[in-house]
Write a protein that holds these residues in place. Structure first.
Motif: not given
Length: 348
Positions: A50, A301, A305
């Motif tokens: 992340h 995502w 990310d």
């Protein structure tokens, strides 16, 4: 097992120990031999990082790692299943330069690329005596054995993704590197020099540094975005959606001999079909949100990310929500193609 079979097995084991003791290896000892059907087993799985975690670590690094010690404020995406690297051949990470900072000049065997995620064009990377400004979405190459350094000229931080073939050079034990005689190299080329030498309208007799194995190049975001918008008027590819490749300006081939770069546009609600290939790929969500279905794993995502698609893993992509998504990616396909190891399979 009969007594005779037991004796034979004991004798076989003793012989195997004798072979190993002499630092030899019998073909029958190899667990994955080529005498039957076999497919690649990557040994590492899909993984997602992340951006909020990476950004927080970069910010902390400013206060915890002195510039003199850092050399470069680079934080790599280290895959937990791999000893060193994001994939077995590639390392992706983020580097941040604060206002007024400079990263010293050096060169190395690794091909590398810089994809800018935070930047207003006031910071520059200097490659082979040419200054390349760094604005969000720009891609700049640093080919094998190129002198390069980074200089901040603005009032805010600049962050870019660094992609290099560090694990590959480590595997081959060919990691040459050396520092420049000065902290920063002298700029000897005017801005836009490489574009004039190798752009669509180019010099008849290109003039470029021959110190490095390839001339550097900058792919401005405006050009990338315009190409994506134009191609998005068509149907796109069922497996790769609307994707542009950053071609080597000299040969028209892969971005660099060891790494290829691409940008993919997924229109709102678009889903690709599944395929797999022997190249490993690392994706960075430049804009938007979506999902990657890799084998039995689903990775959701968001902007910023990054995630890994392992070699020979079935995968497909989809955007999420009512807006498009943009994915920058790198892969090691040029190495596999050069060695004759490239293979691709599409789901039916």
């Amino acid at each position: 097992m009969s007594q005779a079979e037991d004796a034979a097995a004991t004798t076989h084991e003793a012989f195997d120990r004798k072979v190993r003791a002499k630092n030899l290896l019998g073909y029958w000892m190899i667990p994955n031999r080529s005498d039957g059907h076999r497919e690649p087993e990557p040994g590492y799985g899909p993984y997602l990082w992340h951006w909020r975690d990476m950004r927080a670590i970069l910010d902390e690094a400013v206060h915890n790692v002195p510039k003199s010690e850092a050399h470069r404020r680079f934080i790599g995406y280290q895959h937990p299943d791999i000893k060193m690297g994001t994939t077995p051949n590639l390392m992706l990470g983020a580097q941040m330069l604060m206002p007024g900072e400079e990263a010293p000049c050096h060169r190395h065997t690794m091909d590398a690329v810089r994809f800018v995620v935070v930047g207003d064009g006031t910071t520059a990377t200097v490659v082979e005596g040419e200054e390349f400004t760094m604005s969000r979405g720009d891609l700049i190459t640093t080919p094998n054995w190129s002198w390069h350094d980074h200089v901040s000229g603005g009032g805010t931080e600049t962050i870019w993704l660094d992609a290099a073939v560090a694990p590959l050079t480590t595997h081959f034990r060919i990691g040459f590197a050396e520092p420049h005689q000065a902290p920063q190299q002298t700029v000897v080329r005017p801005k836009g020099w490489s574009a004039a030498q190798f752009g669509p309208l180019r010099a008849k007799h290109p003039d470029h540094s021959t110190t490095a194995y390839r001339p550097p190049y900058r792919y401005p975001w405006a050009t990338t975005r315009a190409a994506l918008d134009m191609l998005a008027e068509g149907p796109g590819d069922p497996f790769d959606a609307v994707t542009v490749a950053f071609a080597d300006p000299v040969t028209g081939g892969p971005t660099l001999p060891t790494v290829d770069c691409e940008m993919t546009l997924l229109r709102a609600g678009e889903k690709t079909a599944a395929h797999r290939h022997t190249a490993a790929a690392i994706y960075h969500a430049y804009e938007g949100a979506g999902s990657a279905l890799i084998g039995e794993t689903r990775l959701d995502w968001e902007e910023g990310d990054s995630f890994v698609v392992p070699s020979w893993a079935w995968h497909r992509l989809e955007s999420r929500g009512n807006r498009e998504a943009l994915l920058f990616s790198i892969n090691d396909a040029p190495v596999l193609r050069a060695l004759g190891f490239w293979r691709e399979e599409q789901a039916r």
